[in-house]
Structures are given as C-alpha cells and as structure tokens.
Design an enzyme around this catalytic site. Sequence first.
Site, PDB file in Angstrom:
ATOM      1  N   GLU A 142     -36.022 -25.953  20.879  1.00 16.69           N
ATOM      2  CA  GLU A 142     -34.984 -26.276  21.847  1.00 16.69           C
ATOM      3  C   GLU A 142     -33.690 -26.430  21.051  1.00 16.69           C
ATOM      4  O   GLU A 142     -33.666 -27.191  20.064  1.00 16.69           O
ATOM      5  CB  GLU A 142     -35.329 -27.590  22.568  1.00 16.69           C
ATOM      6  CG  GLU A 142     -34.285 -27.917  23.610  1.00 16.69           C
ATOM      7  CD  GLU A 142     -34.565 -29.193  24.393  1.00 16.69           C
ATOM      8  OE1 GLU A 142     -35.613 -29.828  24.169  1.00 16.69           O
ATOM      9  OE2 GLU A 142     -33.709 -29.539  25.223  1.00 16.69           O
ATOM     10  N   ARG A 149     -48.664 -32.370  13.720  1.00 17.16           N
ATOM     11  CA  ARG A 149     -47.273 -32.251  13.291  1.00 17.16           C
ATOM     12  C   ARG A 149     -47.135 -32.817  11.884  1.00 17.16           C
ATOM     13  O   ARG A 149     -47.952 -33.610  11.425  1.00 17.16           O
ATOM     14  CB  ARG A 149     -46.321 -32.920  14.267  1.00 17.16           C
ATOM     15  CG  ARG A 149     -46.502 -34.407  14.449  1.00 17.16           C
ATOM     16  CD  ARG A 149     -45.713 -34.919  15.645  1.00 17.16           C
ATOM     17  NE  ARG A 149     -44.293 -34.650  15.530  1.00 17.16           N
ATOM     18  CZ  ARG A 149     -43.596 -33.971  16.433  1.00 17.16           C
ATOM     19  NH1 ARG A 149     -44.147 -33.493  17.509  1.00 17.16           N
ATOM     20  NH2 ARG A 149     -42.308 -33.792  16.273  1.00 17.16           N
ATOM     21  N   LYS A 177     -35.409 -34.535  16.200  1.00 23.98           N
ATOM     22  CA  LYS A 177     -33.991 -34.175  16.348  1.00 23.98           C
ATOM     23  C   LYS A 177     -33.198 -35.299  17.001  1.00 23.98           C
ATOM     24  O   LYS A 177     -32.044 -35.531  16.657  1.00 23.98           O
ATOM     25  CB  LYS A 177     -33.870 -32.889  17.175  1.00 23.98           C
ATOM     26  CG  LYS A 177     -34.139 -31.639  16.358  1.00 23.98           C
ATOM     27  CD  LYS A 177     -34.079 -30.393  17.221  1.00 23.98           C
ATOM     28  CE  LYS A 177     -35.400 -30.140  17.878  1.00 23.98           C
ATOM     29  NZ  LYS A 177     -35.399 -29.164  18.940  1.00 23.98           N
TER      30      LYS A 177
HETATM   31  P1  ATP Z   1     -38.097 -32.858  17.882  1.00 21.42           P
HETATM   32  O1  ATP Z   1     -38.752 -34.043  18.492  1.00 21.42           O
HETATM   33  O2  ATP Z   1     -37.798 -33.015  16.456  1.00 21.42           O
HETATM   34  O3  ATP Z   1     -36.955 -32.349  18.680  1.00 21.42           O
HETATM   35  P2  ATP Z   1     -39.624 -30.926  19.143  1.00 21.42           P
HETATM   36  O4  ATP Z   1     -41.074 -30.635  19.054  1.00 21.42           O
HETATM   37  O5  ATP Z   1     -39.101 -31.517  20.403  1.00 21.42           O
HETATM   38  O6  ATP Z   1     -39.235 -31.764  17.912  1.00 21.42           O
HETATM   39  P3  ATP Z   1     -38.753 -28.271  19.450  1.00 21.42           P
HETATM   40  O7  ATP Z   1     -37.429 -27.687  19.205  1.00 21.42           O
HETATM   41  O8  ATP Z   1     -39.237 -28.343  20.837  1.00 21.42           O
HETATM   42  O9  ATP Z   1     -38.739 -29.687  18.802  1.00 21.42           O
HETATM   43  O10 ATP Z   1     -39.870 -27.632  18.521  1.00 21.42           O
HETATM   44  C1  ATP Z   1     -39.998 -26.295  18.176  1.00 21.42           C
HETATM   45  C2  ATP Z   1     -41.343 -26.113  17.552  1.00 21.42           C
HETATM   46  O11 ATP Z   1     -41.442 -26.863  16.353  1.00 21.42           O
HETATM   47  C3  ATP Z   1     -42.446 -26.588  18.464  1.00 21.42           C
HETATM   48  O12 ATP Z   1     -43.448 -25.602  18.511  1.00 21.42           O
HETATM   49  C4  ATP Z   1     -42.918 -27.849  17.836  1.00 21.42           C
HETATM   50  O13 ATP Z   1     -44.263 -28.063  18.082  1.00 21.42           O
HETATM   51  C5  ATP Z   1     -42.633 -27.626  16.360  1.00 21.42           C
HETATM   52  N1  ATP Z   1     -42.421 -28.883  15.640  1.00 21.42           N
HETATM   53  C6  ATP Z   1     -41.490 -29.819  15.905  1.00 21.42           C
HETATM   54  N2  ATP Z   1     -41.621 -30.875  15.074  1.00 21.42           N
HETATM   55  C7  ATP Z   1     -42.671 -30.594  14.257  1.00 21.42           C
HETATM   56  C8  ATP Z   1     -43.308 -31.285  13.181  1.00 21.42           C
HETATM   57  N3  ATP Z   1     -42.907 -32.492  12.778  1.00 21.42           N
HETATM   58  N4  ATP Z   1     -44.348 -30.680  12.570  1.00 21.42           N
HETATM   59  C9  ATP Z   1     -44.758 -29.465  12.961  1.00 21.42           C
HETATM   60  N5  ATP Z   1     -44.208 -28.767  13.964  1.00 21.42           N
HETATM   61  C10 ATP Z   1     -43.170 -29.314  14.608  1.00 21.42           C
HETATM   62 MG    MG Z   2     -37.866 -31.629  21.833  1.00 22.35          MG
END
Ligand code: ATP
Ligand code: MG
Length: 552
Positions: free
Chosen positions: A33, A258, A268
């Site tokens: 995102e 994760r 983020k």
């Molecule tokens: P954040 O909470 O940091 O915004 P998110 O999962 O909401 O993380 P996205 O932009 O939706 O962020 O994630 C893109 C991809 O990265 C998704 O497939 C998510 O599962 C993966 N991802 C995000 N954080 C991690 C992590 N700490 N370890 C492994 N994969 C991750």
């Molecule tokens: Mg997110």
Amino acid sequence: MENKPTSNFLKNIITEDLKSGKVNHIITRFPPEPNGYLHIGHAKSIILNFELADEFKGKTHLRFDDTNPTKEDTEYVESIKEDVTWLGYEWDNLFFASDYFAEMYKRAVVLIKKGKAYACDSTAEEIRQMRGSLTEVGQRSPYRDRSVEENLELFERMRKGEFKDGQKVLRAKIDMASPNINMRDPVLYRIAHATHHNTGDEWCIYPMYDFAHPLEDAIEGVTHSICTLEFEDHRPLYDWVIRECEMEKVPHQYEFARLNLTNTVMSKRKLKQLVDDKVVDGWDDPRMPTISGLRRRGYTAEAIRNFAREIGVAKADSIVDTKMLEHFIREDLKLKVPRTMAVLEPLKVVITNYPADQVEMLEAENNPENPEMGTRQIPFSREVYIEQEDFMENPPAKYHRLFPGNEVRLKNAYFIRCNDIVKDETGKVIELHCTYDPETKSGSGFTGRKVKGTIHWVEASRAVPAEFRLYEALILAEDMTDEASFLDHINPNSLEIVPGFVEPNIKDSKPQDKFQFFRHGYFNVDPKNSRQGHLVFNRIVSLKSSFELPKQ
Ligand code: ATP
Ligand code: MG
C-alpha cells in the site's frame, strides 16, 4: 543472481502445484500500500516473491494496493519503485489496484444480484457491537433482508455520491454465527469523499482490503498470493470472494511469518509517526529500518538479500536479532571496501626528532585480507593526529596505547615514545611531544624490540576534516512486536556526531563510497549531506560482534 538454496514450505507447494498441473506457470506479486516507505520487513516479502518466481520461471507483479485514498501518495509510489529496483528486482508488470475499481464495482453487483451482499445503514460502531465475539454469535443487521432491487439501487446511489461518509456500507451476506468472525457479514465497500492519487474524484466508494485483494490477485492471474500470518483467518473470506464473484482465475493465499527485528519498530504507521514527530530526520534517516534508511546508512542490497535468504520463511512469528543483519553487511564489505585510517576526536602529536620540513610517503595495504586491492601511499611528517582515546596520562594496568614514557607503533609507520604533555589552562591535554625511532619503520624487518600497542593516525598538514555520524539503536526495548507505546522507548543517544580527520587519499570520496576505518568499523559517505570540503561519514556497523550464525 546468486541464490542460496533454502528449502521452504512455499517451494514445496509450488513444486506440487506444477507437478499436478494445478498451474502451468506461477505468478507472484508484491502488493504494497503506498502509504509510506518500505522497510526491511517488506524486503523479506519482495525477496521471497521475486525469487520464488525466478526459481520456478514464473513472473512477479509489483502492484500498488491503493484502495485507501486518504493515506496514499505518489511520493510513496515513487520511493517503493526505487527501493524494489535497488534491491535488484525487475517486476514483469506494474499495476495499480485502483485501475480495477470499475471491475470491482461490477463484481460487487454480481454479489448483490445473487443476494450475497446488501447495503447496510449501521454505523461503524454498531457493526462492531453486533459482530459478537469468539464466544458469542453476532447479531443480524436490521438491513440484512433488503431486496436485491433495493440493494442495487442503494449501491448505485452510494457510487453517485448521494450519501455522506459513513452513512452506508456494502456488506457481504455470509453468516453472523460463523466461528470465524471475518465471515460475519464483513464490510466490502465504504463511502469516502476523498481525492485519490490515481483516480482523482472519479470514485467516492472504495473497496475494503478483504474484498479488493482477492479480486486484484484474480484479475492479474496471480497463482500464489503470499501474505503474512495475521491474514490466515481471512483466507476463508478470500476464497469466498473469489468463488462468489465468479472469478475465472483462482488464486490461492499462503501465509508466512512476518519479519520482526530486535530494537526496531516495523510498521509504516509507526515509522511515519517517527518522521512526522521529527524523532528522525525523514524516512531515509540512517537509523530507520526503511530500505532507503538502510541504503543511506550504507547497507548494500546484496547484504539485505543474503540476510533474507538466511532467515528463510517460517510459519511461526519470531524476532530476529538485529546483529544478524549487521553480520551480513560486515560479510559483504569485508573483502570489497578499502581499509584506511580515520581519526575521531583528534589529539595532535609532534614528533620532535623528525625533520620539520620533511614529508615521506609510506606504503600501506588497502585491504590486508584482499591483496588484490593493492597498496596506497600515505604521508608522514613531524605532526600527526591520533585519537584522544589512544592516550592516557595515568593509565590503568594493561593499557597498551600511548602514555608518558610508553612506546607504541603508529600503524604502517614507526614506533613513537611519549615524552611530554602540553595542557591548556583547564588542564586538558592538547598536544603530545614524542620521539620516533627511524629503525622501526613498518616493513623494514625491524626485530630489535616489541611494542604491545598499535594505534592509527593521520598526518596533520594533509589530514582532511570530516564529520562522523555514529549510530545506536533507535529503540531501547528489545521486543517491540506488541503495540505498546513505542515512543516511550526512543533512545535519546541514537546519534552521536563526532569531528575528526581522514587520510588525504579519500578526500574526493563520492556519496555511497564505503570504507573500513581502522578500529571504528564500516562507514558510508552520506548521500545527502556530504560534499567536497565537508565529508560526512555514516557508520554502517562497528567491527566487533559476538554474533555467530547458528550452526546448520
Ligand atoms: P505495514 O504495517 O508496515 O504498513 P503492511 O503489511 O500493512 O505493513 P503493505 O504495504 O500492505 O504493508 O505490505 C506489502 C507486503 O509486504 C504484504 O504482502 C505484507 O505481507 C508484506 N510485509 C509487510 N510487513 C512485513 C514484515 N514485517 N515481514 C514480512 N513481510 C511483510
Ligand atoms: Mg498496511
């Protein structure tokens, strides 16, 4: 690209799927995102998705999951593309989920026509209250039995902007008594009168993640949709959406653990708060676990890839020691970068028996562990800088550096002996007077006597002033995986700025040039603040670590 063969459960699934003919080729995706900069956790996901596709001769899409207009921005889109590219991956296709809004709308209409979705006037709070709990079934919405015609009309009016934010939502009609709370009539669409970075004001209703994500995967023909473990309970809903929306291509969701790192926040949202509250100097502050921060700090893409391969893919959450990441950057730079001398917190040494007008050039190896990196000439004269830390007027036992009467080796040069100390009016030592022994030149084979300490130095008249930025963990608590107020754990001493000098050989260093400074560790020329005449070096990592990889 080299790829350490680590077997993981996803490889087994893909191998089976290809063998059984369930799929002919695989498509993975990385679906960020665009609501912030990517962090090292995302790197794990990027590396996993791209390398799986690579290994099985499939494709990977970079897809911006941009279904939430209020938090998203093109600045983030650009930074994400830059980071994925820098990590060393090329996407086969670049997509925006927002390009599918019309298609998603059509699929929602399919659901309504089948009696599988309805417009609901309940507020967010009412929906939450009626959802029930793990021990209690949910209550049905009073709007649940609206007719198909009424739902079609209301959904169209939602789209046309006839209602205010929050006035109505579209919900799936599944099962309010389902043991899986995600299946209790989840919200599919909400109203948000907001300008979208891609679609502008064309839409005022936006699909929720649980509805949008499976459709995005299906539209693109993604075969293996890999996400983090917290979505495991959403998988039945994922499959429901694909089935009930009658998508032709059927993707499957798989979950992995994760990445969490010690002393690090990894979300983020939290990282954005650090930026907004000015705890750090932007998303690419070298203390940030963002890819751009690690890059500015001096991490290489190769070190991050090797780290990700080593930690592998697991089915259970854990916290990885940040020392492991540090181990991989040391390993990557060890044989690649030149070793030179930098003096932090300098103290002048006058070698009283060295001719005042003489400068000699001494030969030094650029990397004793990698002779191919050759040698360089370093100037030596009557005045040099050493580190304040390398002198003590009243040393404790076993202090082998310089003190009154003691002799040490200046690295790559001569033995010197300290004879006199010059102090300022406050009693601070500001200069040392030493003598050198010309017989003891490095490389001359001198065996007359031994000294216990070797210290580094830089010739004073040609020394190049520089700023050194030394970092410590931004967060003091080791385990930051729960949502506890992370701002209470900020390390007030995470950045120390120290003045000093480097050898004249590296005065023309360019942004991102990397060095090992004798005893201090690995440093990177800061790409933002360093310029000719004012060099700034970020410490990537110190030399020492007690960390060892677990034995296989
Ligand atoms: P954040 O909470 O940091 O915004 P998110 O999962 O909401 O993380 P996205 O932009 O939706 O962020 O994630 C893109 C991809 O990265 C998704 O497939 C998510 O599962 C993966 N991802 C995000 N954080 C991690 C992590 N700490 N370890 C492994 N994969 C991750
Ligand atoms: Mg997110």
